[in-house]
Design a protein around this motif. Structure first.
Motif: not given
Length: 295
Positions: A58-59, A62, A117, A120, A184, A188-189, A192, A200
């Motif tokens: 996912l990182g 993004i 990020i 996150w 974001i 994302a949290s 995930s 993803v």
């Protein structure tokens, strides 16, 4: 690129020749290109590290999605009376009589992707709702200061009857930028914990949807006023305030998804315990790995 003063697109006035014919500052442009290139490489590294430490792509998604999202820059620029100085600019995208330089398109990755990020990461470290709100306030200031500097060093300008200006930068824009980063971070949290593996990667498509939705969607009162027929000063100032209120309301709704006291089911770095790869917050019984729950 040169425009006579009276040249307009239907309903979309172009800046006068004092702005349209002004060359981009070559030194500033070169410095930004180098800085953004380094930042993009760093963000790609961060994306890979997220995969190694948290077990999700996912990182990196993004990072790519925010770069892809820079395609909406021209749409926002055209509607919000924003102009990159064209003569001498190293343009990457050209359309509607406007252009986006390479450094500007790349800057979406460290600003939206990087700050997203980082948010996150703070959530996974147990940051509370208040902490995230303060983080949002901090990056609000960062966005304002950054744009004041970029306007000041001769790379672009805002034209027309822009309200809420500080040092030639209309700050009504910055709240939407904060909303993008926090969406974001919080998204994302939660994502995930529900979407894993290759699933993803289609989320890359949400880059321009998310960024364009906030930049244009939350700013519609201001954009409508700017393009209106002889808007009054009061209408412009109220519209700028309304655009900020819409973005702040979105931030408040997004922060409502963060526990008041912070997360307890964190996705902290993987460690090897007795030969098994586990995550903090996970348990393992009879060789079966159980991941932390969502929410």
């Amino acid at each position: 690129m040169s425009w006579p003063e009276e040249t307009v697109m239907p309903g979309i006035p172009l800046p006068g020749p004092d702005i349209a014919n002004r060359p981009a500052n070559q030194t500033s442009q070169l410095v930004l290109e180098i800085a953004v290139a380094v930042a993009v490489v760093l963000m790609l590294y961060v994306g890979v590290r997220v995969r190694q430490r948290w077990g999700t792509w996912l990182g990196l998604v993004i990072v790519i999605a925010t770069g892809f999202g820079s395609g909406v820059e021209l749409l926002f620029n055209t509607t919000a009376n924003f102009w990159y100085y064209a003569p001498g600019a190293h343009e990457l995208i050209t359309s509607w009589g406007r252009q986006v330089p390479a450094w500007a398109a790349g800057s979406y990755i460290p600003f939206y992707g990087g700050l997203g990020i980082l948010g996150w990461y703070l959530i996974e470290r147990g940051a509370s709702r208040l902490t995230l709100a303060l983080y949002g306030l901090a990056i609000y200031v960062v966005f304002i200061v950054t744009e004041i500097v970029l306007v000041g060093i001769g790379l672009y300008a805002y034209y027309g009857d822009q309200p809420w200006q500080i040092a030639s930068f209309p700050i009504w824009i910055s709240a939407a930028n904060v909303a993008i980063c926090l969406t974001i971070a919080v998204g994302a949290s939660r994502i995930s914990r529900g979407i894993t593996g290759w699933r993803v990667w289609p989320l890359i498509g949400f880059g321009p949807v998310l960024i364009g939705g906030y930049l244009v969607g939350s700013s519609w009162p201001m954009i409508t006023a700017l393009k209106g027929d002889n808007p009054s000063t009061a209408q412009l100032w109220l519209s700028g305030a309304a655009a900020t209120v819409i973005a702040v309301a979105c931030v408040a709704a997004i922060l409502g998804l963060v526990p008041r006291r912070g997360r307890t089911d964190t996705l902290l770095p993987r460690q090897r315990v007795s030969g098994d790869v586990r995550q903090f917050g996970a348990t393992a019984e009879n060789g079966v790995r159980t991941l932390p729950g969502g929410g």
